[in-house]
Design a protein around this motif. Structure first.
Motif, PDB file in Angstrom:
ATOM      1  N   ILE A  38      91.224  32.353  24.971  1.00 49.10           N
ATOM      2  CA  ILE A  38      92.307  33.108  24.314  1.00 49.10           C
ATOM      3  C   ILE A  38      93.658  32.772  24.941  1.00 49.10           C
ATOM      4  CG2 ILE A  38      92.097  35.140  25.805  1.00 49.10           C
ATOM      5  CD1 ILE A  38      92.753  36.840  23.287  1.00 49.10           C
ATOM      6  N   GLU A  39      94.658  32.671  24.072  1.00 47.99           N
ATOM      7  CA  GLU A  39      96.045  32.488  24.512  1.00 47.99           C
ATOM      8  C   GLU A  39      96.878  33.541  23.784  1.00 47.99           C
ATOM      9  OE1 GLU A  39      99.627  29.122  24.369  1.00 47.99           O
ATOM     10  OE2 GLU A  39      97.570  28.576  23.804  1.00 47.99           O
ATOM     11  N   VAL A  40      97.674  34.298  24.552  1.00 45.62           N
ATOM     12  CA  VAL A  40      98.422  35.412  23.971  1.00 45.62           C
ATOM     13  C   VAL A  40      99.903  35.234  24.248  1.00 45.62           C
ATOM     14  CG1 VAL A  40      98.719  37.911  23.939  1.00 45.62           C
ATOM     15  CG2 VAL A  40      96.458  36.952  24.314  1.00 45.62           C
ATOM     16  N   ASP A  41     100.704  35.278  23.203  1.00 43.98           N
ATOM     17  CA  ASP A  41     102.158  35.164  23.378  1.00 43.98           C
ATOM     18  C   ASP A  41     102.722  36.376  24.115  1.00 43.98           C
ATOM     19  OD1 ASP A  41     102.163  32.768  22.127  1.00 43.98           O
ATOM     20  OD2 ASP A  41     103.333  33.406  20.366  1.00 43.98           O
ATOM     21  N   SER A  42     103.854  36.175  24.754  1.00 41.45           N
ATOM     22  CA  SER A  42     104.548  37.257  25.448  1.00 41.45           C
ATOM     23  C   SER A  42     104.913  38.369  24.459  1.00 41.45           C
ATOM     24  CB  SER A  42     105.822  36.707  26.103  1.00 41.45           C
ATOM     25  OG  SER A  42     106.579  37.750  26.671  1.00 41.45           O
ATOM     26  N   GLY A  43     104.669  39.581  24.846  1.00 37.84           N
ATOM     27  CA  GLY A  43     105.033  40.733  24.017  1.00 37.84           C
ATOM     28  C   GLY A  43     103.943  41.197  23.084  1.00 37.84           C
ATOM     29  N   VAL A  44     102.895  40.367  22.911  1.00 37.74           N
ATOM     30  CA  VAL A  44     101.826  40.726  21.970  1.00 37.74           C
ATOM     31  C   VAL A  44     101.033  41.937  22.465  1.00 37.74           C
ATOM     32  CG1 VAL A  44      99.592  39.983  21.050  1.00 37.74           C
ATOM     33  CG2 VAL A  44     101.575  38.506  20.839  1.00 37.74           C
ATOM     34  N   LEU A  45     100.703  41.947  23.751  1.00 36.43           N
ATOM     35  CA  LEU A  45      99.942  43.086  24.279  1.00 36.43           C
ATOM     36  C   LEU A  45     100.751  44.376  24.196  1.00 36.43           C
ATOM     37  CD1 LEU A  45      98.042  41.604  27.364  1.00 36.43           C
ATOM     38  CD2 LEU A  45      97.308  41.791  24.984  1.00 36.43           C
ATOM     39  N   ASP A  46     102.056  44.274  24.433  1.00 32.23           N
ATOM     40  CA  ASP A  46     102.938  45.446  24.268  1.00 32.23           C
ATOM     41  C   ASP A  46     102.888  45.957  22.833  1.00 32.23           C
ATOM     42  OD1 ASP A  46     103.890  45.914  26.775  1.00 32.23           O
ATOM     43  OD2 ASP A  46     105.727  44.758  26.540  1.00 32.23           O
ATOM     44  N   ILE A 103      91.974  45.909  17.805  1.00 36.30           N
ATOM     45  CA  ILE A 103      93.070  45.086  17.285  1.00 36.30           C
ATOM     46  C   ILE A 103      93.090  43.737  17.997  1.00 36.30           C
ATOM     47  CG2 ILE A 103      95.580  44.856  17.123  1.00 36.30           C
ATOM     48  CD1 ILE A 103      95.699  47.938  16.835  1.00 36.30           C
ATOM     49  N   LEU A 104      92.946  43.752  19.326  1.00 38.30           N
ATOM     50  CA  LEU A 104      92.944  42.508  20.098  1.00 38.30           C
ATOM     51  C   LEU A 104      91.793  41.602  19.664  1.00 38.30           C
ATOM     52  CD1 LEU A 104      93.960  40.733  22.437  1.00 38.30           C
ATOM     53  CD2 LEU A 104      92.459  42.040  23.964  1.00 38.30           C
ATOM     54  N   GLU A 105      90.608  42.187  19.502  1.00 33.02           N
ATOM     55  CA  GLU A 105      89.446  41.377  19.129  1.00 33.02           C
ATOM     56  C   GLU A 105      89.606  40.786  17.729  1.00 33.02           C
ATOM     57  OE1 GLU A 105      84.630  41.662  19.612  1.00 33.02           O
ATOM     58  OE2 GLU A 105      85.706  43.501  19.062  1.00 33.02           O
ATOM     59  N   MET A 106      90.113  41.574  16.797  1.00 39.71           N
ATOM     60  CA  MET A 106      90.329  41.089  15.438  1.00 39.71           C
ATOM     61  C   MET A 106      91.358  39.951  15.443  1.00 39.71           C
ATOM     62  SD  MET A 106      89.519  41.409  12.262  1.00 39.71           S
ATOM     63  CE  MET A 106      90.177  40.921  10.657  1.00 39.71           C
ATOM     64  N   ALA A 107      92.424  40.136  16.228  1.00 39.41           N
ATOM     65  CA  ALA A 107      93.466  39.108  16.311  1.00 39.41           C
ATOM     66  C   ALA A 107      92.911  37.821  16.923  1.00 39.41           C
ATOM     67  CB  ALA A 107      94.634  39.630  17.145  1.00 39.41           C
ATOM     68  N   THR A 127      99.519  35.538  18.253  1.00 39.25           N
ATOM     69  CA  THR A 127     100.971  35.733  18.200  1.00 39.25           C
ATOM     70  C   THR A 127     101.274  37.044  17.471  1.00 39.25           C
ATOM     71  OG1 THR A 127     101.218  34.634  16.059  1.00 39.25           O
ATOM     72  CG2 THR A 127     101.231  33.229  18.036  1.00 39.25           C
ATOM     73  N   GLU A 128     102.541  37.401  17.418  1.00 43.02           N
ATOM     74  CA  GLU A 128     102.930  38.603  16.661  1.00 43.02           C
ATOM     75  C   GLU A 128     102.652  38.395  15.170  1.00 43.02           C
ATOM     76  OE1 GLU A 128     106.342  40.900  17.324  1.00 43.02           O
ATOM     77  OE2 GLU A 128     106.443  40.520  19.479  1.00 43.02           O
ATOM     78  N   ASP A 129     102.771  37.150  14.716  1.00 47.91           N
ATOM     79  CA  ASP A 129     102.436  36.854  13.313  1.00 47.91           C
ATOM     80  C   ASP A 129     100.952  37.090  13.049  1.00 47.91           C
ATOM     81  OD1 ASP A 129     104.985  36.240  12.550  1.00 47.91           O
ATOM     82  OD2 ASP A 129     104.787  34.082  12.945  1.00 47.91           O
ATOM     83  N   THR A 130     100.128  36.844  14.068  1.00 46.61           N
ATOM     84  CA  THR A 130      98.690  37.120  13.926  1.00 46.61           C
ATOM     85  C   THR A 130      98.471  38.601  13.673  1.00 46.61           C
ATOM     86  OG1 THR A 130      98.266  35.383  15.565  1.00 46.61           O
ATOM     87  CG2 THR A 130      96.421  36.795  14.962  1.00 46.61           C
ATOM     88  N   LEU A 131      99.173  39.432  14.432  1.00 47.33           N
ATOM     89  CA  LEU A 131      99.042  40.885  14.255  1.00 47.33           C
ATOM     90  C   LEU A 131      99.467  41.293  12.855  1.00 47.33           C
ATOM     91  CD1 LEU A 131     100.379  42.285  17.675  1.00 47.33           C
ATOM     92  CD2 LEU A 131      98.027  41.776  17.014  1.00 47.33           C
ATOM     93  N   LYS A 132     100.548  40.693  12.367  1.00 43.88           N
ATOM     94  CA  LYS A 132     101.020  41.019  11.021  1.00 43.88           C
ATOM     95  C   LYS A 132     100.002  40.577   9.965  1.00 43.88           C
ATOM     96  CE  LYS A 132     105.933  40.646  12.221  1.00 43.88           C
ATOM     97  NZ  LYS A 132     107.163  39.828  12.052  1.00 43.88           N
ATOM     98  N   SER A 133      99.349  39.465  10.233  1.00 39.26           N
ATOM     99  CA  SER A 133      98.420  38.909   9.238  1.00 39.26           C
ATOM    100  C   SER A 133      97.169  39.774   9.070  1.00 39.26           C
ATOM    101  CB  SER A 133      98.001  37.493   9.629  1.00 39.26           C
ATOM    102  OG  SER A 133      97.121  37.513  10.750  1.00 39.26           O
ATOM    103  N   ILE A 134      96.815  40.520  10.133  1.00 39.92           N
ATOM    104  CA  ILE A 134      95.633  41.387  10.004  1.00 39.92           C
ATOM    105  C   ILE A 134      96.028  42.790   9.562  1.00 39.92           C
ATOM    106  CG2 ILE A 134      94.330  40.074  11.717  1.00 39.92           C
ATOM    107  CD1 ILE A 134      94.859  42.259  13.741  1.00 39.92           C
TER     108      ILE A 134
END
Length: 397
Positions: free
Chosen positions: A168-176, A192-196, A206-213
């Protein structure tokens, strides 16, 4: 596939995130484990805060035999089986999820075994046990509030979760951002993390990943309040204070939380505690709105509830009936109430039947001698109560 939240379920209390008021050096639950003892208890708080995890950790660390049941899903026969097991093992821990929904048959079945200590119960609920759980059960349990973990606690949990997810690679700010979306719900944050993770390109979140789900904030509480129960209190105080805008706002907060039962109970209380005789029709209207909401379900149920909450806020207010019964109960409990007058006792020949007199009223004493001059009901200055009181006084003249 085993969910991330289940993989990370704590085996020890020290692995629980948050709950510093219950867990840690010289804290109550940690001391119970240290002393190798467990008492029946109820853990209550919002979803995803760790109630089940705490129960699991307690049982695991203490090494006690345990069974998990759901008050709604499991039948009385399932409880019978647990009791027989408890007799065989000379004791057992029974964890009951949604304990606030446990019916009378199951309660009656469990009570003697809770009393004897054969069953040690851990009840789990999102509802306030002081309002929603039978006093007979409640009196046999210690009650512990499981509070919403801080953002710092959830971030710690998410960072640990990263070690469970390969590559896994997570962009800065995603966990926040996930913390904000979860809004205090650790289980939701992990989901949410697992789905992303599984929906991201090459496991790069990325934040776009969060938006996509289409992840959206879990609104179980109002962010401006300390917890969910403050919003319940705020709803009642806003209606009592005749602020329709605030009342419908807090209704919305609670509706987003998804717990209709607690809304129904609180509106029913408010109708009689805060409005009462100033608008006697409000009680039946609240019942009607509740029935309509039950029939409609989400999302249409919000419409009748909104209508009745606004009317409640705009209604004149009177707590005279509530204050009257409160005063009565206080007098009775003080031991100063006295006995029923002889002429009011069963089959008394000295009783004067009011319907045999003009205007169906006759002068006779009703209160016991010791308190015959006490006044419990003091009418408020509103149209309905004034009319009632005026009619009553005219009759007495």
């Amino acid at each position: 596939m085993e969910l991330l939240a289940n993989k990370m379920r704590p085996n020890k209390l020290e692995d629980i995130y948050g709950q510093d008021h219950l867990i840690g050096k010289n804290k109550v639950l940690s001391n119970l484990v240290k002393n190798k003892v467990l008492f029946s208890c109820i853990l209550y708080g919002p979803p995803g805060t760790g109630k089940t995890s705490i129960a699991n950790a307690l049982i695991n660390e203490l090494g006690f035999k345990a069974r998990f049941l759901n008050a709604v899903v499991n039948k009385k026969e399932d409880f019978d089986v647990v009791i027989e097991e408890a007799k065989f093992y000379d004791g057992m821990v029974l964890v009951i999820d949604e304990i606030h929904r446990m019916n009378k048959d199951k309660q009656d079945l469990l009570l003697p075994y809770l009393e004897s200590g054969l069953i040690t119960m851990i009840g789990l609920t999102t509802s306030n046990p002081y309002h929603s759980i039978n006093p007979a059960i409640r009196s046999r349990c210690q009650i512990f509030e499981v509070k919403l973990p801080s953002k710092k606690d959830i971030l710690k949990c998410l960072n640990k979760a990263l070690t469970y997810l390969d590559k896994i690679e997570v962009d800065s700010g995603v966990l926040d951002k996930i913390c904000d979306l979860a809004n205090g719900d650790i289980r939701s944050a992990l989901n949410i993390l697992e789905m992303a993770y599984f929906s991201a390109n090459k496991y790069h979140v990325t934040e776009d990943t969060l938006k996509s789900i289409n992840a959206k904030a879990v609104v179980y509480i109002d962010k401006n309040d300390s917890n969910y129960y403050d919003s319940i209190s705020a709803l009642q105080k806003s209606i009592r204070g005749s602020d329709a805008d605030a009342a419908v706002y807090y209704l919305g907060v609670l509706l987003e939380g998804g717990d209709l039962d607690i809304i129904f109970r609180r509106l029913s209380v408010i109708a009689y505690e805060d409005i009462g005789l100033a608008n006697p029709s409000i009680g039946p209207k609240v019942d009607s709105a509740i029935n309509a909401a039950n029939r409609l379900g989400y999302p249409e149920c919000v419409i009748p509830l909104s209508a009745v909450v606004i009317e409640m806020a705009l209604s004149p207010k009177s707590n005279s009936a509530y204050m009257a019964i409160d005063s009565v109960l206080s007098t009775i409990r003080s031991g100063n109430s006295g006995k029923v007058p002889n002429h009011l006792k069963t089959n008394s020949k000295d009783y004067k039947y009011p319907h045999s007199y003009k205007n169906s009223w006759v002068d006779q004493q009703y209160l016991p001698d010791k308190i015959k001059d006490m006044k419990f009901y003091h009418p408020k200055n509103n149209t309905y109560e004034n009319n009632l009181n005026k009619f009553n006084q005219e009759m007495k003249k």
